[in-house]
Design an enzyme around this catalytic site. Structure first.
Site, PDB file in Angstrom:
ATOM      1  N   ARG A  94      -7.649  -2.310  -3.306  1.00 22.36           N
ATOM      2  CA  ARG A  94      -8.099  -2.495  -2.109  1.00 22.36           C
ATOM      3  C   ARG A  94      -9.616  -1.771  -0.870  1.00 22.36           C
ATOM      4  O   ARG A  94     -10.077  -1.005  -1.676  1.00 22.36           O
ATOM      5  CB  ARG A  94      -7.256  -1.381  -0.659  1.00 22.36           C
ATOM      6  CG  ARG A  94      -6.052  -2.040  -1.134  1.00 22.36           C
ATOM      7  CD  ARG A  94      -5.018  -0.610  -0.701  1.00 22.36           C
ATOM      8  NE  ARG A  94      -4.969  -1.254   0.534  1.00 22.36           N
ATOM      9  CZ  ARG A  94      -4.135  -0.183   1.630  1.00 22.36           C
ATOM     10  NH1 ARG A  94      -3.750   1.142   1.310  1.00 22.36           N
ATOM     11  NH2 ARG A  94      -4.079  -1.307   2.677  1.00 22.36           N
ATOM     12  N   MET A 105     -12.500  -8.502   4.350  1.00 22.13           N
ATOM     13  CA  MET A 105     -13.305  -8.007   2.830  1.00 22.13           C
ATOM     14  C   MET A 105     -11.747  -8.324   1.589  1.00 22.13           C
ATOM     15  O   MET A 105     -10.768  -9.234   1.850  1.00 22.13           O
ATOM     16  CB  MET A 105     -13.523  -6.378   2.693  1.00 22.13           C
ATOM     17  CG  MET A 105     -14.205  -6.508   3.887  1.00 22.13           C
ATOM     18  SD  MET A 105     -16.010  -6.349   3.724  1.00 22.13           S
ATOM     19  CE  MET A 105     -15.164  -4.742   1.879  1.00 22.13           C
ATOM     20  N   SER A 789     -38.356  -1.479  43.762  1.00 20.92           N
ATOM     21  CA  SER A 789     -36.850  -2.306  42.761  1.00 20.92           C
ATOM     22  C   SER A 789     -37.514  -2.961  41.868  1.00 20.92           C
ATOM     23  O   SER A 789     -38.193  -4.392  41.861  1.00 20.92           O
ATOM     24  CB  SER A 789     -35.991  -3.307  44.152  1.00 20.92           C
ATOM     25  OG  SER A 789     -35.543  -3.833  43.331  1.00 20.92           O
ATOM     26  N   CYS A 856     -33.510  -4.607  40.364  1.00 26.27           N
ATOM     27  CA  CYS A 856     -32.541  -5.553  40.171  1.00 26.27           C
ATOM     28  C   CYS A 856     -32.778  -6.737  39.550  1.00 26.27           C
ATOM     29  O   CYS A 856     -33.721  -6.856  39.132  1.00 26.27           O
ATOM     30  CB  CYS A 856     -32.529  -6.824  41.692  1.00 26.27           C
ATOM     31  SG  CYS A 856     -34.179  -6.860  41.637  1.00 26.27           S
ATOM     32  N   TYR A 876     -30.173   3.417  41.404  1.00 27.32           N
ATOM     33  CA  TYR A 876     -29.173   2.956  41.365  1.00 27.32           C
ATOM     34  C   TYR A 876     -29.921   1.302  39.973  1.00 27.32           C
ATOM     35  O   TYR A 876     -30.807   1.120  40.407  1.00 27.32           O
ATOM     36  CB  TYR A 876     -29.081   1.896  43.067  1.00 27.32           C
ATOM     37  CG  TYR A 876     -29.829   0.669  43.502  1.00 27.32           C
ATOM     38  CD1 TYR A 876     -29.972  -0.215  43.107  1.00 27.32           C
ATOM     39  CD2 TYR A 876     -31.186   2.005  44.319  1.00 27.32           C
ATOM     40  CE1 TYR A 876     -31.199  -0.603  43.361  1.00 27.32           C
ATOM     41  CE2 TYR A 876     -31.505   1.601  44.882  1.00 27.32           C
ATOM     42  CZ  TYR A 876     -32.052  -0.315  44.361  1.00 27.32           C
ATOM     43  OH  TYR A 876     -32.836  -1.224  45.593  1.00 27.32           O
TER      44      TYR A 876
HETATM   45  P1  ADP Z   1      -6.700  -5.609   4.893  1.00 25.21           P
HETATM   46  O1  ADP Z   1      -7.917  -4.407   4.569  1.00 25.21           O
HETATM   47  O2  ADP Z   1      -7.417  -7.314   5.145  1.00 25.21           O
HETATM   48  O3  ADP Z   1      -5.545  -5.269   5.851  1.00 25.21           O
HETATM   49  P2  ADP Z   1      -5.027  -3.946   2.576  1.00 25.21           P
HETATM   50  O4  ADP Z   1      -6.428  -3.056   1.365  1.00 25.21           O
HETATM   51  O5  ADP Z   1      -4.748  -3.403   3.861  1.00 25.21           O
HETATM   52  O6  ADP Z   1      -6.568  -5.873   3.465  1.00 25.21           O
HETATM   53  O7  ADP Z   1      -3.938  -4.932   1.967  1.00 25.21           O
HETATM   54  C1  ADP Z   1      -3.913  -6.233   2.040  1.00 25.21           C
HETATM   55  C2  ADP Z   1      -2.225  -6.334   2.314  1.00 25.21           C
HETATM   56  O8  ADP Z   1      -1.655  -5.553   1.189  1.00 25.21           O
HETATM   57  C3  ADP Z   1      -1.467  -5.420   3.136  1.00 25.21           C
HETATM   58  O9  ADP Z   1      -0.813  -6.025   3.620  1.00 25.21           O
HETATM   59  C4  ADP Z   1      -1.284  -3.843   3.146  1.00 25.21           C
HETATM   60  O10 ADP Z   1       0.319  -3.672   3.446  1.00 25.21           O
HETATM   61  C5  ADP Z   1      -0.836  -4.655   0.664  1.00 25.21           C
HETATM   62  N1  ADP Z   1      -0.921  -3.215   0.091  1.00 25.21           N
HETATM   63  C6  ADP Z   1      -1.699  -2.962   0.072  1.00 25.21           C
HETATM   64  N2  ADP Z   1      -2.059  -1.901  -0.406  1.00 25.21           N
HETATM   65  C7  ADP Z   1      -1.156  -1.894  -1.152  1.00 25.21           C
HETATM   66  C8  ADP Z   1      -0.181  -0.983  -1.649  1.00 25.21           C
HETATM   67  N3  ADP Z   1       0.138   0.134  -2.971  1.00 25.21           N
HETATM   68  N4  ADP Z   1       1.252  -1.362  -2.012  1.00 25.21           N
HETATM   69  C9  ADP Z   1       2.125  -2.203  -1.389  1.00 25.21           C
HETATM   70  N5  ADP Z   1       1.038  -3.097  -0.816  1.00 25.21           N
HETATM   71  C10 ADP Z   1       0.461  -2.681  -0.382  1.00 25.21           C
HETATM   72 MG    MG Z   2      -4.875  -3.332   5.794  1.00 26.59          MG
END
Ligand code: ADP
Ligand code: MG
Ligand code: MG
Length: 898
Positions: A94, A105, A789, A856, A876
């Site tokens: 993530r 992202m 002003s 102003c 002001y």
């Molecule tokens: P974003 O920043 O777009 O929210 P995330 O990293 O939170 O992205 O992940 C996208 C989705 O995947 C989210 O709904 C998150 O809950 C799910 N998710 C991320 N990591 C896990 C995990 N370890 N187990 C289950 N679901 C996950």
């Molecule tokens: Mg998320």
């Protein structure tokens, strides 16, 4: 350098304090773990590694080793092994930047599933369908994020690998007559995965990797690379997030919400993000993985019955479906809010009756909600006054003052469709179906509503360009809702009855078909959608008690006064309602443009001698006296700064042939003579021409008349036992001699009126400081003037040498190439124009400690400019009536960051 931060089993290397290094998501995963909240174990690779990778296209030497050893810790806690044939651990990879960039992202879920590990997971879980569901998700995400986006492939519209795979899945679903993805049978899923792989090979030319470590490392790299993805860059540009920050990567053990009916996934806010109400607000889906909720693929269920609506009443809430889990979630959300002392936006997943928290962050909210939450949290003693003041962005108050649909007109309109109310206020616009069209139409000055099945981060530019957003799918936490709420934009989501065809550019429901360019009106506060347009209506701020309380606190904190720019008694009254403390700029030229008055003005300009000029201008006296009487009365006892006539003379002259012949007739001159006169008055550079006090010097009768009108009105009001306070302001002064010349006329007139009426009254005479020379000689001017002003519009124009009226020709390039950071007419250029303001203030105050100083101009309502004016020690700011509350809050915040 430490590159890897572990979290799991109640212990974590990092904490919420490490956002810069771990990103928001990583820091909060660590913090939640420390708080004893159930979080799947994992580790965060720091943003430093991202910077390192960006620079060298490589990883630090020991990183692979460190990842391997930390992964072992995770494996131990989970009693599973990554890549193991019998008992495989799956991972999520993530992204997570310092500041949340929702959905911008990338994330890859279910990493570690391969031909070899699949049987093991089936064996362990006893659920073949789940395993293949996870597998098809992994293949899709991996192909999209790693094989396409991170590889820099830019497919044509509709040709992305994700869209191709989605299409294959739609076909499979149709074949099996299933509605949702989770209903697909094991066999279908298996075939699907096979077809996916074939499509990937033929589209991208590479095989989907069947090695867990390759999957892991390519995912990590792809997440780092996603920082420089197109949509991430465009989001950062809009949100002003520095490009050098980089993202962290979180590698975390997977938990599964898609393992059958005792599993679920959802998102929630600890308070309602649209109304601010103190109730957990959220959505969930049974048998699904997290992305399903956010992506808006299925319209989710409400978490409890408090926030169910017409659309969702028939669907079961989490509270009813899994009461114990709901209670646990409720406890955790409460703990999190108390800990972070702010509304949280949380993600959770339920695996076989066990609750896991996957994310917490400060939740985005609209203007209404942010004001209510700030005040209620203050009253709950969760936060103090200073924090409450800082919780609301001044700009968000704009939303509270947003027009709503006229309720009467709305009642009479026929409902076209109904969805979820995801963004405040009302809006009408012409419908478009793609984000590129939205942007293009917007550029040509059109007011558009973007209509999509659902939005994705690729739509951000189009959403930005639109007045409002309408989607057919998705819930209150879908991408569209989240983004719209962040911007305070009108938005309706999850309008399930709509059929949208982006290809044919049509929108239909119940047999009515709308086409591109047709008008639609949304009520973002109720979710109602109407055909055509509906008039908008202002809101009643007095009824908003939270807003009133916030303003009271701001008033107690701020030092800077807030006045308004108003030219009529009506505007003055509006501004008073918003809390203005006087008028900082009353322009008199608007008072000259009605037909009767302008003809007197034209006579004055054409007149050949002083006598005729005086005769002509004196016709205006009763009108002006009446104007000033109304404004001074409305504002008394607050001061009213009245600027003497300012615009170039030729603006008053007729341009069209028949107007000219009419005027010639009226003034008893020949058309030829009049034309010559007009030609003589023509200026090449009117902005630098015969205007401002230069008029009053060429035609002292104008100043005399205006001063008389002001003072006669004042005397009249004093006789009526009011306390008017006029401040007569001389515009466009470059030398103290101009000011002296005009001041003498004004003072003489005050004496005359006092004698004639036998009434004494107070008044001030001061000047606008709006030319660099005036700043440089402010000490000389301040000896004569009672107030300054700063006219920052003209001061910006003359400091830059940028014509206010022509800047549109080159400003976009200047901003694009970052030659200047922002439009200097919107937010004051502190280092250039600002240093002239500082000079003017210093020089003025040295010789005249009682000098009142204000500003102003457009900048008076701009929060960052207001901070600057506070620092500079002005008395002001003056801004348009609707920006008065914004200016007050910004002025209070200026104290706090001082
Ligand atoms: P974003 O920043 O777009 O929210 P995330 O990293 O939170 O992205 O992940 C996208 C989705 O995947 C989210 O709904 C998150 O809950 C799910 N998710 C991320 N990591 C896990 C995990 N370890 N187990 C289950 N679901 C996950
Ligand atoms: Mg998320
Ligand atoms: Mg000016």
């Amino acid at each position: 350098m430490k590159s890897i931060y572990f979290f799991g089993n109640g212990k974590a290397d990092g904490s919420a304090a490490d956002k810069n290094l771990l990103g928001g998501k990583g820091a909060n995963l660590a913090e939640m773990t420390r708080l004893g909240i159930p979080v799947p174990p994992g580790f965060t690779i720091s943003t430093d590694v991202c910077s390192y990778y960006m620079e060298s296209d490589n990883y630090p030497d020991k990183l692979k080793l460190q990842v391997a050893t930390t992964l072992e810790k995770v494996e131990k806690i989970m009693s599973q092994k990554f890549g193991d044939v019998n008992n495989p651990l799956l991972l999520s990879v993530r992204s997570g930047a310092r500041k949340s960039m929702p959905g911008m992202m990338e994330t890859v879920l279910n990493v570690g599933l391969t031909i070899k590990t699949i049987p093991g997971l089936i064996e362990k879980s006893g659920d073949e369908q789940f395993v293949y569901d996870a597998y098809r998700r992994l293949i899709t995400m991996f192909a999209d994020v790693v094989m396409e986006k991170a590889a820099g492939i830019e497919p044509a519209e509709g040709e992305s690998i994700r869209e191709k795979l989605d299409k294959i899945m739609e076909v499979e679903k149709k074949k099996n007559r299933t509605k949702t993805n989770s209903e697909l049978s094991v066999n279908s899923l298996k075939q699907l995965c096979q077809k996916f792989k074939v499509e990937i090979k033929s589209s991208i030319g590479k095989d989907f990797p069947d090695d867990p470590h390759i999957q892991l490392w390519e995912s990590i790299t792809a997440v780092f690379k996603s920082w420089n993805g197109k949509r991430a860059i465009s989001y950062r540009n809009i949100e002003n997030i520095p490009h050098q920050w980089g993202t962290a990567v979180n590698v975390q053990a997977m938990v599964f919400g898609n393992m059958g009916d005792s599993c679920a996934t959802g998102v929630a806010f600890t308070r309602n993000p649209s109304t601010g109400e103190n109730n957990i607000y959220g959505e969930w889906l049974p048998n699904a993985q997290g992305e399903d909720v956010v992506a808006g693929l299925r319209t989710p269920n409400p978490i409890n019955n408090l926030n169910s609506n017409n659309n969702s009443k028939r669907i079961i809430s989490l509270k009813d479906h899994m009461p114990e889990i709901y209670n646990e979630l409720d406890g955790i959300q409460d703990q999190l809010e108390k800990h972070y002392k702010d509304m949280q936006d949380i993600e959770f997943t339920i695996q076989s009756g066990y609750l896991w928290m996957l994310q917490t962050r400060t939740g985005k909210r609209n203007g209404f909600a942010s004001v209510r939450m700030a005040i209620e949290m203050l009253e709950e003693k969760l936060i103090d006054e200073k924090t409450a003041l800082q919780r609301v962005k001044p700009e968000q108050l704009d939303e509270i003052m947003h027009p709503m649909l006229d309720a009467e007109a709305e009642k009479k309109s026929k409902l076209f469709a109904k969805g979820l109310p995801a963004g405040p206020g009302g809006a009408s616009g012409q419908i478009v179906f793609t984000s590129n069209d939205a942007e293009m139409w917007h550029k040509t000055g059109k007011q558009v509503i973007l209509v999509r099945n659902e939005t994705s981060p690729e739509d951000v530019h189009g959403m930005f360009a639109s007045k409002a957003i309408l989607t057919a799918r998705g819930g209150m936490t879908s991408h569209a809702a989240l983004v719209a709420r962040g911007w305070g934009k009108c938005c309706v989501v999850g309008c399930a009855d709509l059929q949208i065809s982006a290809q044919d550019k049509t929108l239909s429901t119940n047999g009515t078909v709308l086409h591109e360019g047709d008008w639609l009106t949304l009520n973002g506060s109720s979710g109602c959608v109407y055909e055509g347009t509906i008039p908008l209506k202002e809101v009643d701020l007095n009824a908003n008690i939270h807003f009133q309380k916030l303003m009271k606190i701001a008033d107690r904190f701020r030092k800077l006064g807030v006045r308004t720019n108003a030219d009529s008694p009506k505007d003055a009254q509006t501004a008073l309602k918003f809390g203005a403390e006087g008028i900082g700029l009353c322009r008199t030229e608007h008072m000259f443009f009605d037909p009767e008055r302008i003809s007197a003005m034209r006579e004055l300009i054409i007149a050949k001698d002083k006598n005729n000029r005086r005769k002509a201008i004196m016709k205006l006296l009763p009108h002006q006296r009446k104007d000033f009487y109304g404004i001074l009365k409305a504002m008394a006892p607050h001061p009213v700064t009245i600027r003497l006539l300012d615009p170039p003379l030729h603006e008053f002259l007729p341009q069209e042939k028949n107007q000219i012949s009419k005027l010639a007739n009226k003034l008893h001159v020949s058309i030829k003579e009049l034309n010559t006169r007009i030609k003589n008055l023509h200026e090449t550079n009117p902005m630098l021409g015969h205007r401002g006090c230069r008029l009053g010097i060429s035609y002292p009768e104008i100043t005399e008349m205006q001063a008389r009108a002001i003072f006669e009105a004042t005397a009249q009001l004093v006789m009526e036992e009011k306390s008017p306070l006029p401040e007569v302001m001389v515009p466009l002064v470059v030398t103290v001699m101009e000011f002296k010349h005009q001041k003498e006329i004004i003072d003489n007139m005050a004496e005359t009126v006092k004698k004639e009426t036998g009434v004494t009254f107070e008044y001030l005479v001061g000047t606008m400081i709006e030319l660099p020379r005036a700043c440089a000689t402010a000490d000389q001017i301040a000896k004569e003037a009672e107030f300054f002003s700063f006219g920052t519009n003209d001061l910006t124009q003359t400091t830059y040498g940028f014509s206010r009226d022509d800047i549109g020709g080159f400003l976009p390039e200047y901003l694009d190439h970052k030659i200047i950071p922002v439009d200097p007419f919107q937010s004051i250029d502190q280092e250039g124009v600002g240093s002239l303001v500082i000079m003017g203030v210093k020089k003025g105050r040295v010789v005249n400690s009682k000098l009142k100083i204000g500003i102003c101009g457009e900048h008076g309502g701009d929060p960052s400019s207001i901070h600057f004016f506070h620092k500079t020690g002005l008395d002001y700011v003056s801004c348009s009536p609707f920006r008065v509350p914004i200016a007050k809050l910004a002025a209070a915040q200026a104290i706090l960051i001082d």
